[in-house]
Design an enzyme around this catalytic site. Sequence first.
Site, PDB file in Angstrom:
ATOM      1  CG  ASP A   1      -2.159   0.687   1.183  1.00  0.00           C
ATOM      2  OD1 ASP A   1      -2.168   1.769   0.595  1.00  0.00           O
ATOM      3  OD2 ASP A   1      -3.157   0.183   1.724  1.00  0.00           O
TER       4      ASP A   1
ATOM      5  CG  ASP B   1      -4.010   6.062   1.130  1.00  0.00           C
ATOM      6  OD1 ASP B   1      -4.963   5.386   1.516  1.00  0.00           O
ATOM      7  OD2 ASP B   1      -3.733   7.184   1.592  1.00  0.00           O
TER       8      ASP B   1
ATOM      9  CD  GLU C   1      -8.633   5.257  -0.979  1.00  0.00           C
ATOM     10  OE1 GLU C   1      -9.435   4.956  -0.085  1.00  0.00           O
ATOM     11  OE2 GLU C   1      -7.630   5.963  -0.761  1.00  0.00           O
TER      12      GLU C   1
ATOM     13  CG  HIS D   1      -8.706  -0.331   5.574  1.00  0.00           C
ATOM     14  ND1 HIS D   1      -8.755  -0.375   4.189  1.00  0.00           N
ATOM     15  CD2 HIS D   1      -8.078   0.818   5.886  1.00  0.00           C
ATOM     16  CE1 HIS D   1      -8.170   0.710   3.711  1.00  0.00           C
ATOM     17  NE2 HIS D   1      -7.745   1.447   4.712  1.00  0.00           N
ATOM     18  CG  ASP D   2     -10.971   3.188   4.943  1.00  0.00           C
ATOM     19  OD1 ASP D   2     -10.306   3.177   5.992  1.00  0.00           O
ATOM     20  OD2 ASP D   2     -10.479   3.483   3.835  1.00  0.00           O
TER      21      ASP D   2
HETATM   22  C1  BGC Z   1      -7.350   4.846   3.513  1.00  0.00           C
HETATM   23  C2  BGC Z   1      -7.695   5.216   4.925  1.00  0.00           C
HETATM   24  C3  BGC Z   1      -6.730   6.298   5.367  1.00  0.00           C
HETATM   25  C4  BGC Z   1      -6.733   7.480   4.394  1.00  0.00           C
HETATM   26  C5  BGC Z   1      -5.599   8.424   4.619  1.00  0.00           C
HETATM   27  C6  BGC Z   1      -7.643   6.123   2.771  1.00  0.00           C
HETATM   28  O1  BGC Z   1      -8.511   6.265   1.890  1.00  0.00           O
HETATM   29  O2  BGC Z   1      -8.080   3.772   3.014  1.00  0.00           O
HETATM   30  O3  BGC Z   1      -7.664   4.132   5.784  1.00  0.00           O
HETATM   31  O4  BGC Z   1      -7.086   6.738   6.647  1.00  0.00           O
HETATM   32  O5  BGC Z   1      -6.657   7.058   3.055  1.00  0.00           O
HETATM   33  O6  BGC Z   1      -4.401   7.905   4.162  1.00  0.00           O
END
Ligand code: BGC
Length: 541
Positions: A99, A204, A268, A328-329
């Site tokens: 990640d 991310d 993402e 995980h969110d």
């Molecule tokens: C991750 C989260 C994280 C955020 C900041 C995201 O979208 O999935 O878990 O807190 O990015 O890095």
Amino acid sequence: MVDQPWWQSTTIYQVYPRSYADSNGDGIGDLAGIIDKLDHIAEVGFGTVWVSPFFSSPQEDFGYDVSDYCDVAPEYGTLADAEQLVEQAHARGLKVVFDLVLNHTSDQHPWFQESRRSRTNDKADWYIWRDGRGKGGRRKPNNWRSALEVRSAWQWSEERRQWFLASFLPCQPDLNWWNTDVRQAMFDVARFWLERGVDGFRLDMFGAIMKDPQFRNNPIKPTSGGSELFRIWRRDFTDNTDANIDLAHELREVCEEYRDPERVLIGEVFGRHEVLRRYLGEGDGLQLVFLFDFLMFRYSAEFFRRKISAYEALFPPPFQPTYVIENHDRTRSIDRLGGDLRKARVLAVMLLTLRGVPTVYMGQEIGMSNTYIPLRDAQDPIARHYFSWVPEFVSKRLPERINRDEVRTPMQWDGSSNAGFCPGGVEPWLPVNANAATRNVAVEGGDPASLLCLYRDLLRLRSECAPLHSGRLRLLDGLADGVLGYERNYEERTAVVLLNFSDDERRVRSRTSEMLLASDPVAHLRDHEVLLPPHSGVVLA
Ligand code: BGC
């Protein structure tokens, strides 16, 4: 089987390291723990492991705040453990994706520590600093909001008497990617891990990296009420800018330096489907972007049909939609289904038979549910810092969990105390769900009727059946109310998937002659008629 890049037909399993397996009894999962459990991941039949961040970090956002990209946080192990993880995964035929948090670092990163010291130091321009407006510059430079929407993205620094941008939490300052030194340093981070054999990266907050260099205000979204309180800003100048799409191509070029195997980039990114599609370019950008619509699904044949149809149009072969039902969110899917395992089985059949790359979050394969944790006990910074004012009786009833701890509780391996995550007598960093005594890998692994065995059967079928593995997808028309159906075609071979989302039994005529898999033992095929019990799914050929 079919000759196509490995990532086009893979299946992704997401591991949240802190919660997967604790090998040294400190109550926190670690890399050695993940290595111990690679057999589980390989035996269930996944192709790729995506590991959430384990790099050096003060853990304010549990690893998404990185203070050294090329080292490992001590609670997770060492660099040697990370190298072992890659080697051991490869030894089992698994690909490994790490990640990469490119948008921001931790405010504890030495780069930021230096950058914040003065306006003239070597790293002064490595983050996004701006003078404020008004007298003394104490008014924020513009209207950009953090991803959490509730607050400005600008943070004041007394040392520089300037504002810095933090698009997520204040402790996560945004890097200035317009600075070529930053760009090179971050590309070198990617190279560091690519040289160690990782098969790619989950990126991310990728959509937010290249902001408008002119710092123009984001326009306000027209809202019906027009009330000040509910104003919502569009993100035209902060997210998915043209420069950000270009960055996808540049990063791809870095990966292209390391071929054999091809390395994959999974973004993402948030936005309209057409915008997401731009990241893939002509096959020379990111290879995959997560499609998050399924995270907040409405459990109905119509909902899924509409989404699949849109994705098929936008991501025709060789592009692949990347389906996500949990991560995980966000709230666990079983909780969105009112705990109904029959429905979880329908979703499993759908997720693992669609054309595209399915992503499964650790524990989804055994039906792990949210573990209620009151806001006052939250460790998640979002819950602690931003929403701690929400009254508990309200928070308790929200379908979308504010406290992300609730979906990050320890993986449930067996019925022992602490569910086999860490030794009994040790306090795990988050509580183990009370249902762990029965809902765990050991129990479900021995029960052919379990959700885990269904995942295993589906993944086996997917790898053995060419139409499911590599075939095109065609939605079926004219099915009974509440039934979603599609064909997967590869050369002369066809597999048919029928999913009954309704509370009633359904009968569907079908030219197929063999039932390859059923989520409900009562389902059957007789004289070209398929009987589908309520909330069931079948795969036929
Ligand atoms: C991750 C989260 C994280 C955020 C900041 C995201 O979208 O999935 O878990 O807190 O990015 O890095």
